[in-house]
Design a protein around this motif. Structure first.
Motif, PDB file in Angstrom:
ATOM      1  N   SER A   1       5.866  33.855   3.435  1.00 29.47           N
ATOM      2  CA  SER A   1       7.107  33.177   3.106  1.00 29.47           C
ATOM      3  C   SER A   1       7.012  31.701   3.475  1.00 29.47           C
ATOM      4  O   SER A   1       6.696  31.355   4.607  1.00 29.47           O
ATOM      5  CB  SER A   1       8.267  33.821   3.857  1.00 29.47           C
ATOM      6  N   PRO A   2       7.290  30.800   2.529  1.00 25.47           N
ATOM      7  CA  PRO A   2       7.215  29.374   2.833  1.00 25.47           C
ATOM      8  C   PRO A   2       8.490  28.832   3.481  1.00 25.47           C
ATOM      9  O   PRO A   2       8.567  27.662   3.788  1.00 25.47           O
ATOM     10  CB  PRO A   2       7.020  28.747   1.448  1.00 25.47           C
TER      11      PRO A   2
ATOM     12  N   TYR B   1      31.059  13.872   4.142  1.00 22.70           N
ATOM     13  CA  TYR B   1      29.963  14.796   3.857  1.00 22.70           C
ATOM     14  C   TYR B   1      28.675  14.367   4.558  1.00 22.70           C
ATOM     15  O   TYR B   1      28.474  13.185   4.846  1.00 22.70           O
ATOM     16  CB  TYR B   1      29.679  14.841   2.345  1.00 22.70           C
ATOM     17  N   CYS B   2      27.818  15.343   4.804  1.00 22.33           N
ATOM     18  CA  CYS B   2      26.445  15.060   5.197  1.00 22.33           C
ATOM     19  C   CYS B   2      25.560  15.672   4.116  1.00 22.33           C
ATOM     20  O   CYS B   2      25.949  16.645   3.462  1.00 22.33           O
ATOM     21  CB  CYS B   2      26.122  15.611   6.579  1.00 22.33           C
ATOM     22  N   TYR B   3      24.406  15.085   3.934  1.00 20.54           N
ATOM     23  CA  TYR B   3      23.549  15.455   2.809  1.00 20.54           C
ATOM     24  C   TYR B   3      22.131  15.745   3.271  1.00 20.54           C
ATOM     25  O   TYR B   3      21.647  15.146   4.231  1.00 20.54           O
ATOM     26  CB  TYR B   3      23.475  14.298   1.797  1.00 20.54           C
ATOM     27  N   ILE B   4      21.455  16.641   2.547  1.00 20.40           N
ATOM     28  CA  ILE B   4      20.033  16.887   2.756  1.00 20.40           C
ATOM     29  C   ILE B   4      19.344  16.691   1.402  1.00 20.40           C
ATOM     30  O   ILE B   4      19.830  17.177   0.375  1.00 20.40           O
ATOM     31  CB  ILE B   4      19.750  18.291   3.357  1.00 20.40           C
ATOM     32  N   TYR B   5      18.262  15.918   1.413  1.00 14.13           N
ATOM     33  CA  TYR B   5      17.499  15.615   0.211  1.00 14.13           C
ATOM     34  C   TYR B   5      16.030  15.970   0.443  1.00 14.13           C
ATOM     35  O   TYR B   5      15.553  15.901   1.575  1.00 14.13           O
ATOM     36  CB  TYR B   5      17.515  14.105  -0.094  1.00 14.13           C
ATOM     37  N   THR B   6      15.326  16.288  -0.626  1.00 16.47           N
ATOM     38  CA  THR B   6      13.869  16.280  -0.527  1.00 16.47           C
ATOM     39  C   THR B   6      13.461  14.809  -0.592  1.00 16.47           C
ATOM     40  O   THR B   6      14.254  13.964  -1.035  1.00 16.47           O
ATOM     41  CB  THR B   6      13.210  17.061  -1.679  1.00 16.47           C
ATOM     42  N   GLU B   7      12.247  14.516  -0.175  1.00 14.13           N
ATOM     43  CA  GLU B   7      11.806  13.122  -0.258  1.00 14.13           C
ATOM     44  C   GLU B   7      11.872  12.607  -1.696  1.00 14.13           C
ATOM     45  O   GLU B   7      12.245  11.475  -1.937  1.00 14.13           O
ATOM     46  CB  GLU B   7      10.376  12.984   0.261  1.00 14.13           C
TER      47      GLU B   7
ATOM     48  N   THR C   1       8.627  24.326   3.026  1.00 15.44           N
ATOM     49  CA  THR C   1       7.882  23.437   3.912  1.00 15.44           C
ATOM     50  C   THR C   1       7.822  22.049   3.293  1.00 15.44           C
ATOM     51  O   THR C   1       7.585  21.909   2.102  1.00 15.44           O
ATOM     52  CB  THR C   1       6.461  23.977   4.125  1.00 15.44           C
ATOM     53  N   GLY C   2       8.061  21.028   4.103  1.00 20.00           N
ATOM     54  CA  GLY C   2       7.968  19.658   3.601  1.00 20.00           C
ATOM     55  C   GLY C   2       8.852  18.705   4.369  1.00 20.00           C
ATOM     56  O   GLY C   2       9.445  19.045   5.395  1.00 20.00           O
ATOM     57  N   ASN C   3       8.923  17.499   3.850  1.00 19.16           N
ATOM     58  CA  ASN C   3       9.721  16.440   4.458  1.00 19.16           C
ATOM     59  C   ASN C   3      11.039  16.296   3.707  1.00 19.16           C
ATOM     60  O   ASN C   3      11.086  16.374   2.483  1.00 19.16           O
ATOM     61  CB  ASN C   3       8.955  15.115   4.417  1.00 19.16           C
TER      62      ASN C   3
ATOM     63  N   SER D   1      14.521  10.994   8.655  1.00 18.87           N
ATOM     64  CA  SER D   1      13.491  11.830   8.063  1.00 18.87           C
ATOM     65  C   SER D   1      13.286  13.041   8.963  1.00 18.87           C
ATOM     66  O   SER D   1      13.165  12.911  10.184  1.00 18.87           O
ATOM     67  CB  SER D   1      12.188  11.031   7.945  1.00 18.87           C
ATOM     68  N   VAL D   2      13.283  14.222   8.380  1.00 24.38           N
ATOM     69  CA  VAL D   2      13.098  15.465   9.127  1.00 24.38           C
ATOM     70  C   VAL D   2      12.032  16.290   8.420  1.00 24.38           C
ATOM     71  O   VAL D   2      11.775  16.100   7.224  1.00 24.38           O
ATOM     72  CB  VAL D   2      14.408  16.265   9.257  1.00 24.38           C
ATOM     73  N   GLN D   3      11.427  17.189   9.156  1.00 24.04           N
ATOM     74  CA  GLN D   3      10.341  17.989   8.591  1.00 24.04           C
ATOM     75  C   GLN D   3      10.600  19.469   8.809  1.00 24.04           C
ATOM     76  O   GLN D   3      11.057  19.877   9.871  1.00 24.04           O
ATOM     77  CB  GLN D   3       9.022  17.589   9.245  1.00 24.04           C
ATOM     78  N   VAL D   4      10.287  20.259   7.794  1.00 18.07           N
ATOM     79  CA  VAL D   4      10.430  21.711   7.869  1.00 18.07           C
ATOM     80  C   VAL D   4       9.037  22.329   7.805  1.00 18.07           C
ATOM     81  O   VAL D   4       8.228  21.952   6.963  1.00 18.07           O
ATOM     82  CB  VAL D   4      11.309  22.239   6.715  1.00 18.07           C
ATOM     83  N   THR D   5       8.796  23.267   8.708  1.00 19.39           N
ATOM     84  CA  THR D   5       7.530  23.996   8.758  1.00 19.39           C
ATOM     85  C   THR D   5       7.805  25.452   8.405  1.00 19.39           C
ATOM     86  O   THR D   5       8.806  26.015   8.839  1.00 19.39           O
ATOM     87  CB  THR D   5       6.919  23.899  10.173  1.00 19.39           C
ATOM     88  N   ALA D   6       6.902  26.052   7.650  1.00 18.24           N
ATOM     89  CA  ALA D   6       7.078  27.440   7.218  1.00 18.24           C
ATOM     90  C   ALA D   6       7.241  28.365   8.410  1.00 18.24           C
ATOM     91  O   ALA D   6       6.537  28.240   9.416  1.00 18.24           O
ATOM     92  CB  ALA D   6       5.893  27.888   6.374  1.00 18.24           C
ATOM     93  N   GLN D   7       8.206  29.258   8.308  1.00 20.62           N
ATOM     94  CA  GLN D   7       8.458  30.318   9.281  1.00 20.62           C
ATOM     95  C   GLN D   7       8.843  29.797  10.675  1.00 20.62           C
ATOM     96  O   GLN D   7       8.700  30.499  11.654  1.00 20.62           O
ATOM     97  CB  GLN D   7       7.247  31.240   9.391  1.00 20.62           C
ATOM     98  N   LYS D   8       9.327  28.578  10.738  1.00 20.05           N
ATOM     99  CA  LYS D   8       9.728  28.006  12.026  1.00 20.05           C
ATOM    100  C   LYS D   8      11.110  27.386  11.899  1.00 20.05           C
ATOM    101  O   LYS D   8      11.570  27.061  10.829  1.00 20.05           O
ATOM    102  CB  LYS D   8       8.718  26.957  12.480  1.00 20.05           C
TER     103      LYS D   8
END
Length: 121
Positions: free
Chosen positions: A29-30, A51-57, A91-93, A108-115
């Motif tokens: 699972s990613p 509002y607060c927002y989340i975007y992919t890079e 997973t990504g920024n 800038s925030v980062q997501v790691t798979a399964q964490k």
């Protein structure tokens, strides 16, 4: 001779059984999780400040948010700190943005798979 063949077959089956049960299956699972704590200051003259927002890079360049949350609906502690969780992100920024009065604040925030990634701003 037949005893040796049967004994060898039993040993071979036991080895195969132990090897198969010892193998750990990988979770492919990613998805990852993102928890962010931040202190927004809403300005009634700027509707976007609610509002607060989340975007992919990639989507940030085009101003297309992946998700947005209405801040008054979120839990705010006595110090004005808001805590939000985004589940099942690839997973990504990512770019997280919110307003502090009239100023758009981005991180800038980062997501790691399964964490679970935790950020405090």
């Amino acid at each position: 001779m037949a005893r040796y063949i049967i004994f060898f077959q039993i040993i071979a089956m036991a080895i195969v059984f132990f090897l198969l049960t010892a193998c750990k299956k990988d979770d492919t699972s990613p998805a990852g999780y993102l928890t962010i704590s931040f202190t927004p200051i809403i300005n009634s003259q700027i509707p976007e400040s609610y509002y607060c927002y989340i975007y992919t890079e990639e989507s940030y360049q085009n101003n297309i948010s992946l998700d947005k949350k209405y801040i008054p609906d979120l839990y705010v502690n006595k110090d004005g700190l808001v805590k939000i969780t985004f589940n099942y992100l690839n997973t990504g920024n990512y770019i997280f943005s919110y307003y502090v009065n009239k100023n758009l604040t981005t991180h800038s925030v980062q997501v790691t798979a399964q964490k679970s990634s935790i950020y405090n701003f």
